[in-house]
Design a protein around this motif. Sequence first.
Motif, PDB file in Angstrom:
ATOM      1  N   HIS A   2      29.183  34.091  45.637  1.00  0.00           N
ATOM      2  CA  HIS A   2      29.086  32.967  46.576  1.00  0.00           C
ATOM      3  C   HIS A   2      29.611  33.333  47.951  1.00  0.00           C
ATOM      4  N   GLY A  56      34.272  39.473  41.052  1.00  0.00           N
ATOM      5  CA  GLY A  56      34.258  38.174  40.367  1.00  0.00           C
ATOM      6  C   GLY A  56      33.756  38.384  38.937  1.00  0.00           C
ATOM      7  N   PRO A  57      33.426  37.289  38.219  1.00  0.00           N
ATOM      8  CA  PRO A  57      32.970  37.429  36.839  1.00  0.00           C
ATOM      9  C   PRO A  57      31.814  38.412  36.674  1.00  0.00           C
ATOM     10  N   ILE A 106      34.099  25.152  32.279  1.00  0.00           N
ATOM     11  CA  ILE A 106      33.756  26.086  31.196  1.00  0.00           C
ATOM     12  C   ILE A 106      34.998  26.284  30.326  1.00  0.00           C
ATOM     13  N   TRP A 128      34.564  23.566  50.032  1.00  0.00           N
ATOM     14  CA  TRP A 128      35.423  24.754  49.964  1.00  0.00           C
ATOM     15  C   TRP A 128      35.440  25.455  51.292  1.00  0.00           C
ATOM     16  N   VAL A 134      36.411  42.282  48.948  1.00  0.00           N
ATOM     17  CA  VAL A 134      36.847  41.886  50.293  1.00  0.00           C
ATOM     18  C   VAL A 134      38.207  41.172  50.275  1.00  0.00           C
ATOM     19  N   GLY A 148      32.088  43.521  44.684  1.00  0.00           N
ATOM     20  CA  GLY A 148      32.562  42.212  44.246  1.00  0.00           C
ATOM     21  C   GLY A 148      33.231  42.307  42.890  1.00  0.00           C
ATOM     22  N   TYR A 206      37.327  30.535  41.485  1.00  0.00           N
ATOM     23  CA  TYR A 206      38.578  30.452  40.725  1.00  0.00           C
ATOM     24  C   TYR A 206      39.768  31.008  41.512  1.00  0.00           C
ATOM     25  N   ARG A 235      40.669  25.362  37.837  1.00  0.00           N
ATOM     26  CA  ARG A 235      39.906  26.572  38.182  1.00  0.00           C
ATOM     27  C   ARG A 235      40.797  27.794  38.349  1.00  0.00           C
TER      28      ARG A 235
HETATM   29  C1  FAD Z   1      32.611  26.209  43.714  1.00  0.00           C
HETATM   30  C2  FAD Z   1      31.993  26.706  42.454  1.00  0.00           C
HETATM   31  C3  FAD Z   1      32.524  26.306  41.254  1.00  0.00           C
HETATM   32  C4  FAD Z   1      32.015  26.798  40.069  1.00  0.00           C
HETATM   33  N1  FAD Z   1      32.564  26.366  38.912  1.00  0.00           N
HETATM   34  C5  FAD Z   1      32.080  26.787  37.752  1.00  0.00           C
HETATM   35  C6  FAD Z   1      32.633  26.324  36.532  1.00  0.00           C
HETATM   36  O1  FAD Z   1      33.537  25.516  36.531  1.00  0.00           O
HETATM   37  N2  FAD Z   1      32.086  26.773  35.376  1.00  0.00           N
HETATM   38  C7  FAD Z   1      31.059  27.671  35.378  1.00  0.00           C
HETATM   39  O2  FAD Z   1      30.605  28.046  34.312  1.00  0.00           O
HETATM   40  N3  FAD Z   1      30.539  28.134  36.519  1.00  0.00           N
HETATM   41  C8  FAD Z   1      31.003  27.703  37.693  1.00  0.00           C
HETATM   42  N4  FAD Z   1      30.454  28.128  38.862  1.00  0.00           N
HETATM   43  C9  FAD Z   1      29.390  29.096  38.769  1.00  0.00           C
HETATM   44  C10 FAD Z   1      29.865  30.452  39.284  1.00  0.00           C
HETATM   45  O3  FAD Z   1      28.734  30.893  39.936  1.00  0.00           O
HETATM   46  C11 FAD Z   1      30.327  31.479  38.242  1.00  0.00           C
HETATM   47  O4  FAD Z   1      31.261  30.917  37.398  1.00  0.00           O
HETATM   48  C12 FAD Z   1      30.929  32.780  38.814  1.00  0.00           C
HETATM   49  O5  FAD Z   1      31.916  32.593  39.771  1.00  0.00           O
HETATM   50  C13 FAD Z   1      29.902  33.703  39.395  1.00  0.00           C
HETATM   51  O6  FAD Z   1      30.537  34.972  39.481  1.00  0.00           O
HETATM   52  P1  FAD Z   1      30.157  36.085  40.498  1.00  0.00           P
HETATM   53  O7  FAD Z   1      31.017  37.258  40.185  1.00  0.00           O
HETATM   54  O8  FAD Z   1      28.687  36.285  40.483  1.00  0.00           O
HETATM   55  O9  FAD Z   1      30.503  35.517  41.940  1.00  0.00           O
HETATM   56  P2  FAD Z   1      31.907  35.200  42.625  1.00  0.00           P
HETATM   57  O10 FAD Z   1      32.819  34.531  41.715  1.00  0.00           O
HETATM   58  O11 FAD Z   1      31.558  34.517  43.911  1.00  0.00           O
HETATM   59  O12 FAD Z   1      32.520  36.640  42.977  1.00  0.00           O
HETATM   60  C14 FAD Z   1      31.997  37.465  43.996  1.00  0.00           C
HETATM   61  C15 FAD Z   1      33.068  38.419  44.468  1.00  0.00           C
HETATM   62  O13 FAD Z   1      32.502  39.311  45.406  1.00  0.00           O
HETATM   63  C16 FAD Z   1      33.359  39.444  46.554  1.00  0.00           C
HETATM   64  N5  FAD Z   1      32.505  39.796  47.680  1.00  0.00           N
HETATM   65  C17 FAD Z   1      31.522  39.028  48.226  1.00  0.00           C
HETATM   66  N6  FAD Z   1      30.910  39.712  49.211  1.00  0.00           N
HETATM   67  C18 FAD Z   1      31.499  40.930  49.304  1.00  0.00           C
HETATM   68  C19 FAD Z   1      31.273  42.059  50.124  1.00  0.00           C
HETATM   69  N7  FAD Z   1      30.333  42.080  51.045  1.00  0.00           N
HETATM   70  N8  FAD Z   1      32.072  43.136  49.959  1.00  0.00           N
HETATM   71  C20 FAD Z   1      33.047  43.128  48.991  1.00  0.00           C
HETATM   72  N9  FAD Z   1      33.297  42.079  48.184  1.00  0.00           N
HETATM   73  C21 FAD Z   1      32.524  40.994  48.318  1.00  0.00           C
HETATM   74  C22 FAD Z   1      34.008  38.079  46.658  1.00  0.00           C
HETATM   75  O14 FAD Z   1      35.216  38.130  47.385  1.00  0.00           O
HETATM   76  C23 FAD Z   1      34.228  37.728  45.188  1.00  0.00           C
HETATM   77  O15 FAD Z   1      35.449  38.221  44.697  1.00  0.00           O
HETATM   78  C24 FAD Z   1      30.930  27.676  40.065  1.00  0.00           C
HETATM   79  C25 FAD Z   1      30.367  28.048  41.285  1.00  0.00           C
HETATM   80  C26 FAD Z   1      30.883  27.556  42.471  1.00  0.00           C
HETATM   81  C27 FAD Z   1      30.228  27.927  43.764  1.00  0.00           C
END
Ligand code: FAD
Length: 451
Positions: free
Chosen positions: A168, A11-12, A58, A185, A35, A9, A45, A100
């Motif tokens: 997510h 993401g952040p 944020i 979404w 993915v 993944g 985002y 976003r």
């Molecule tokens: C709709 C929504 C809006 C949000 N808005 C805010 C906001 O405005 N401000 C704030 O502070 N927080 C917000 N959040 C909280 C949010 O949890 C964090 O900001 C942040 O996105 C978390 O980052 P992450 O990298 O853990 O997850 P994600 O951003 O979900 O990134 C996960 C990554 O992993 C990849 N992935 C997933 N499964 C697999 C796999 N099996 N194999 C390979 N790749 C994979 C995905 O494609 C994605 O790129 C929001 C959450 C949601 C659900």
Amino acid sequence: MTSKIAIIGSGPTGIYTLAGLVAARVPLSITVFEVEADAGKGTPYHPDINDQAMLANIASIELPPICENLVEWLRRQPDLELERLNVARAQIKEREFYPRIVLGEYLQSQFQQLIEKGIANQHVIDVRTRHRVVDIKLQPDDIQLTVRTPDGERKDYAFDHVVMATGHDWPETTEVKPGYFVSPWPARALKSIDPGSIAILGTSLSAIDALMTVSTAYGAFYLDASGQLQYQSSAAGEGFHATMMSRKGLLPEADFYCEYPYAPLHICTVEAVDALIAHGSASLLDNVFDLFKRELAASDPDYAASIGLSLLTVETLAPAYFAAREAMDPFVWAGMNLAEAEQNKASQHIVQWRYAILRMHEIVARAVPHLDKDDLKRFHKSFKSVFIDDYATVPHQSIQRLLALRRAGKLDIIKLGNDYEITTDGVARGAVIRHDGTETAFDAFVDATGA
Ligand SMILES: Cc1cc2nc3c(=O)[nH]c(=O)nc-3n(C[C@H](O)[C@H](O)[C@H](O)COP(=O)(O)OP(=O)(O)OC[C@H]3O[C@@H](n4cnc5c(N)ncnc54)[C@H](O)[C@@H]3O)c2cc1C
């Protein structure tokens, strides 16, 4: 031997992990599996699942800088790019909120810079986009990942360390019955909703996201001659009307001004909470609650007195905290709260009780994994909602848009209470909501509770 590390993944969470790893002095071999076709944007985002109208809550000042902070990155974007992102140069400020997808672009740029930095630091970095990790096996000497490649093949890889940063996940199909959506979404699914009566379960930022997606499909927001935001539906959107609903029927409050980095707390500190944790789980919640109360009373004695804090318990804090808001029309409260938040932002005035709860949220959270079963239930049932309400405030623009929709006669809020039913039985589209002896049919229903 070089350590082999996988990050699943980008993401952040994956990006901040990479930032930590590229700073390592020993050379590492890092593979990022993503993915999506474009790595580094994160799910909330990404342009594929978000609408331009959806705002992140944020601001640059709250985001730990990666290679540069959000404001620095925005300032160096050319005019054309800012125009594409819908950001006015004059609006680039450290406390400003942006769509976003702006955050997605910023994060992706940081991700790319980290890769360059990592390579310059002698690390080997391999980014595999359109690669889905489908299985993880812990083996005696390594960790095996099974990955589905873009051409559908399954391949096995072995790593010394694996970081799951998968974040997510939402269902592929959100419209599970005609007009009945289990998630806001991906946003594009909501664009298919006809301009009729729309029920949105939830009143938080996610629910506002859903509302913005449908309302901008059937009209537009504009500033009137006096500078107030108004909403005008299009000819096709005449029949559009939304009803947001939640147990309490409250709207989130407007983002409030505070100091960053956080000023230190004096009573409910990391050290004090950790000392309680070290004594075991017996009475842990009540003891942490006592620290919370003492810190809140010291930070803002007038507020503490106004809600009768000294006599409150884990169970009675939330009812006291929400009482004044629940007694008032949610739109009237939203208007008053917005005016106060705007004034405080302009004068850089900090409302101490809000700031104290905000800072205590992560400190109190340290105790949560150590609570026993009963205390964990008590925490989730009530105490937690105060922290959520305090940190899940929304951009001022989101409140302005809600008020504009209300003035245009396009938005209602229903307080469902605890006893309500949502059913699709007997309706061809949407859902029927039953509560308080009433029954209302809606042409479309969106669950925006994140449940
Ligand atoms: C709709 C929504 C809006 C949000 N808005 C805010 C906001 O405005 N401000 C704030 O502070 N927080 C917000 N959040 C909280 C949010 O949890 C964090 O900001 C942040 O996105 C978390 O980052 P992450 O990298 O853990 O997850 P994600 O951003 O979900 O990134 C996960 C990554 O992993 C990849 N992935 C997933 N499964 C697999 C796999 N099996 N194999 C390979 N790749 C994979 C995905 O494609 C994605 O790129 C929001 C959450 C949601 C659900």
